[in-house]
Write an enzyme that holds these catalytic residues in place. Structure first.
Site, PDB file in Angstrom:
ATOM      1  N   THR A  34       0.601  -1.489   0.174  1.00  0.00           N
ATOM      2  CA  THR A  34      -0.276  -0.147   0.132  1.00  0.00           C
ATOM      3  C   THR A  34       0.870   1.137   0.191  1.00  0.00           C
ATOM      4  O   THR A  34       2.356   1.615   0.723  1.00  0.00           O
ATOM      5  CB  THR A  34      -0.993  -0.369   1.480  1.00  0.00           C
ATOM      6  N   TYR A  54      -1.949   0.045  10.862  1.00  0.00           N
ATOM      7  CA  TYR A  54      -1.683  -0.691   9.355  1.00  0.00           C
ATOM      8  C   TYR A  54      -0.562  -0.012   8.770  1.00  0.00           C
ATOM      9  O   TYR A  54      -0.523  -1.022   7.888  1.00  0.00           O
ATOM     10  CB  TYR A  54      -3.159  -0.272   8.975  1.00  0.00           C
TER      11      TYR A  54
END
Length: 355
Positions: A132, A175
């Protein structure tokens, strides 16, 4: 369905019932490549993706309902795979802040389990990991100026090309830490164990078979909200910019990485729509309003932790290395998704997958 009956080793897609995973599976299956989907089916609605795949592709598809955290069950399933695409994840920053332990177990330990399954197989199984843009943190060094409807980088090079892979890693939020650490593990297994691994650091992917929520899949979430007449909450001022990439182009990138894995092992690539598909939240909402012919109800809330005011992927490395490029323009892609959502998501699909 079990993989035992395959005449050749399948490509395993961990998290294969999800948005990108099911599109990737469909692409491979359509070319006659047997696929093993491994998924715990925890996300609401993903069983519909499996039902679609099963109906379309029949016995070329095998499915195992397994959690990526269950290493003892996972390992023998992956040991004979032709290649592994690892897409399973806890995907929401907000959830990671509330449940950091679960985020860690799924994103980091789950990735470790996949890597160890491949390593202990004794075979050179490619592992391609979905990372990501959050590995770059909040990008505090990228100064921006605000224009009417968007943030614009002050640096001319970033303004023209986006953020490249030399940008320093700066994990933020649980995250970002779990995905970032997993990203580094995948790259290190190429160095430490000579494994054919690679990483794609994705910007915002959108398209058919996406279950958009406020926390993840925001393009689909905005469209669904508009089509259903629900208000949209914008966190911050809505001038945040992202480069959005249609899932068909993302699938082409994943397949391109696999095709060249021996040449590019141990490398990370930024993957997004690039400067030509960079939009702010305000720009997208305006486009959705014109596309649907509806006046959207917008409310604003405070900015969320770890949000980047600007992220556009510099895709020159993946373009030069693989000959890949984004083909679907963002306006055409949003129209495509809107049409698909009107057909398939405004009324629940009746089909369900039964293992």
């Amino acid at each position: 369905m079990r993989p035992d009956g395959f005449r050749e080793a399948p490509v395993a897609i961990v998290g294969g019932s999800g948005f990108i995973g099911s599109n990737l599976a469909d692409s491979l299956l359509s070319d006659g490549v047997p696929v093993l989907v491994i998924d715990n089916l925890s996300r609401p609605g993903v069983d519909q993706n499996l039902a679609w795949l099963a109906q379309k592709h029949g016995n070329q598809l095998a499915v195992e309902t397994v959690d990526v955290r269950d290493r003892d069950v996972l390992a023998p399933l992956l040991a004979h795979a032709k290649a592994i695409f690892h897409l399973a994840a806890q995907t929401a920053v907000t959830t990671s802040l509330v449940q950091p332990s679960e985020d860690f177990d799924i994103n980091l330990r789950g990735t470790f389990n996949v890597l160890e399954a491949a390593r202990r197989s004794g075979r050179r199984i490619p592992v391609i990991f979905a990372s990501t843009n959050k590995v770059y943190g909040g990008l505090p060094d990228v100064t921006v100026r605000e224009e009417d409807d968007r943030c614009v980088p002050c640096d001319a090079g970033i303004r023209a090309n986006g953020i490249d892979e030399t940008c320093g890693l700066d994990f933020c939020t649980p995250y970002g830490c779990s995905k970032g650490a997993a990203d580094q593990y995948v790259l290190d297994y190429a160095k430490s164990y000579d494994m054919p691994t690679a990483v794609l650091r994705m910007s915002c992917i959108y398209g058919p078979r996406q279950f958009g929520t406020e926390d993840q899949g925001w393009v689909a979430h905005f469209l669904l909200s508009a089509l259903s007449g629900r208000p949209i909450t914008i966190y911050g001022n809505g001038k945040q910019v992202r480069d959005i990439l249609h899932v068909s182009d993302a699938v082409a990138a994943y397949r391109g990485v696999l095709a060249r894995i021996d040449d590019i092992r141990g490398q990370a690539f930024n993957l997004g729509g690039g400067p030509g598909n960079a939009v702010s939240l305000r720009m997208l909402i305006e486009e959705i309003g014109e596309l649907t012919g509806r006046t959207l109800s917008i409310r604003y809330d405070r900015e969320r932790t770890g949000d980047q005011p600007f992220f556009v992927a510099d895709t020159r490395k993946i373009e030069a290395t693989l000959g890949w490029k984004a083909h679907v323009s963002w306006r055409d892609g949003v129209r495509d998704l809107a049409e698909w959502l009107q057909r398939h998501r405004l009324e629940p699909e009746p089909a369900r997958y039964v293992a």
